[in-house]
Design a protein around this motif. Structure first.
Motif, mmCIF file in Angstrom:
data_model
loop_
_atom_site.group_PDB
_atom_site.id
_atom_site.type_symbol
_atom_site.label_atom_id
_atom_site.label_comp_id
_atom_site.label_asym_id
_atom_site.label_seq_id
_atom_site.Cartn_x
_atom_site.Cartn_y
_atom_site.Cartn_z
ATOM 1 N N PHE A 1 0.836 -1.205 0.000
ATOM 2 C CA PHE A 1 0.000 0.000 0.000
ATOM 3 C C PHE A 1 0.874 1.259 0.000
ATOM 4 O O PHE A 1 0.631 2.197 -0.758
ATOM 5 C CB PHE A 1 -0.916 -0.036 1.231
ATOM 6 N N ILE A 2 1.897 1.272 0.836
ATOM 7 C CA ILE A 2 2.798 2.426 0.934
ATOM 8 C C ILE A 2 3.525 2.661 -0.383
ATOM 9 O O ILE A 2 3.605 3.789 -0.878
ATOM 10 C CB ILE A 2 3.809 2.221 2.088
ATOM 11 N N ARG A 3 4.030 1.614 -0.975
ATOM 12 C CA ARG A 3 4.833 1.756 -2.188
ATOM 13 C C ARG A 3 4.002 2.123 -3.420
ATOM 14 O O ARG A 3 4.538 2.573 -4.421
ATOM 15 C CB ARG A 3 5.647 0.486 -2.452
ATOM 16 N N ARG A 4 2.692 1.966 -3.345
ATOM 17 C CA ARG A 4 1.830 2.360 -4.478
ATOM 18 C C ARG A 4 1.532 3.850 -4.495
ATOM 19 O O ARG A 4 0.995 4.350 -5.477
ATOM 20 C CB ARG A 4 0.520 1.584 -4.417
ATOM 21 N N ARG A 5 1.863 4.556 -3.441
ATOM 22 C CA ARG A 5 1.562 5.985 -3.336
ATOM 23 C C ARG A 5 2.834 6.796 -3.546
ATOM 24 O O ARG A 5 3.821 6.590 -2.845
ATOM 25 C CB ARG A 5 0.964 6.316 -1.965
ATOM 26 N N THR A 6 2.806 7.717 -4.474
ATOM 27 C CA THR A 6 4.000 8.501 -4.789
ATOM 28 C C THR A 6 4.450 9.381 -3.619
ATOM 29 O O THR A 6 5.639 9.620 -3.466
ATOM 30 C CB THR A 6 3.794 9.377 -6.038
ATOM 31 N N GLU A 7 3.516 9.835 -2.791
ATOM 32 C CA GLU A 7 3.903 10.707 -1.685
ATOM 33 C C GLU A 7 4.724 9.985 -0.614
ATOM 34 O O GLU A 7 5.362 10.630 0.219
ATOM 35 C CB GLU A 7 2.690 11.407 -1.051
ATOM 36 N N TRP A 8 4.731 8.656 -0.656
ATOM 37 C CA TRP A 8 5.500 7.885 0.329
ATOM 38 C C TRP A 8 6.650 7.109 -0.310
ATOM 39 O O TRP A 8 7.240 6.244 0.307
ATOM 40 C CB TRP A 8 4.588 6.932 1.086
ATOM 41 N N LYS A 9 7.001 7.457 -1.541
ATOM 42 C CA LYS A 9 8.030 6.687 -2.253
ATOM 43 C C LYS A 9 9.388 6.734 -1.566
ATOM 44 O O LYS A 9 10.172 5.801 -1.680
ATOM 45 C CB LYS A 9 8.147 7.140 -3.702
ATOM 46 N N ASP A 10 9.671 7.801 -0.827
ATOM 47 C CA ASP A 10 10.951 7.939 -0.144
ATOM 48 C C ASP A 10 10.897 7.536 1.331
ATOM 49 O O ASP A 10 11.869 7.716 2.054
ATOM 50 C CB ASP A 10 11.461 9.373 -0.253
ATOM 51 N N LEU A 11 9.779 7.004 1.772
ATOM 52 C CA LEU A 11 9.622 6.588 3.163
ATOM 53 C C LEU A 11 10.353 5.263 3.402
ATOM 54 O O LEU A 11 9.979 4.238 2.832
ATOM 55 C CB LEU A 11 8.138 6.439 3.513
#
Length: 128
Positions: A67-77
């Protein structure tokens, strides 16, 4: 002070990791399930790093990672997976989904700090 989220359904493990993180001067917030962590992300909160247990009821750590990796806003998390499972297939799956590290339970403070430094470096966030 870096903000770290721990997502693990085991309260004792969460508290132990929170204590370790406090010792290395990090602010740690615990979530007992993946849904509550996902809701916090969607509400606009974001940590500097997440530690996700793989085996949780309902929504696994792997599901949350995907889920996290599908969202661009969390790509660097940066995300570190935490598990009792050492099976190559599980580790490989976590890394394919975009995990920045994988540590085995029970984790030591040294292992955790090393995994965190590697994750921050890998995501170009700087070292601890």
């Amino acid at each position: 002070m870096r903000k770290i989220w721990i997502v693990d359904d085991d309260e004792e493990m969460t508290r132990a990791i929170q204590l370790m993180l406090k010792l290395i001067e990090c602010e740690a917030t615990g979530y007992l399930n993946a849904r509550s962590a996902a809701r916090a992300l969607l509400a606009g909160s974001q940590p500097d790093l997440m530690i996700l247990d793989i085996n949780m009821p309902e929504v696994s750590g792997l599901d949350l990672l995907e889920f996290i990796r599908r969202r661009t806003e969390w790509k660097d998390l940066p995300v570190i997976m935490l598990s009792t499972e050492a099976a190559d297939v599980t580790v490989d799956r976590a890394m394919q989904l975009g995990a920045d590290g994988y540590v085995m339970k029970p984790v030591t403070i040294e292992e955790l700090e090393k995994a965190m430094q590697s994750a921050f470096k890998g995501r170009k966030k700087g070292l601890l």
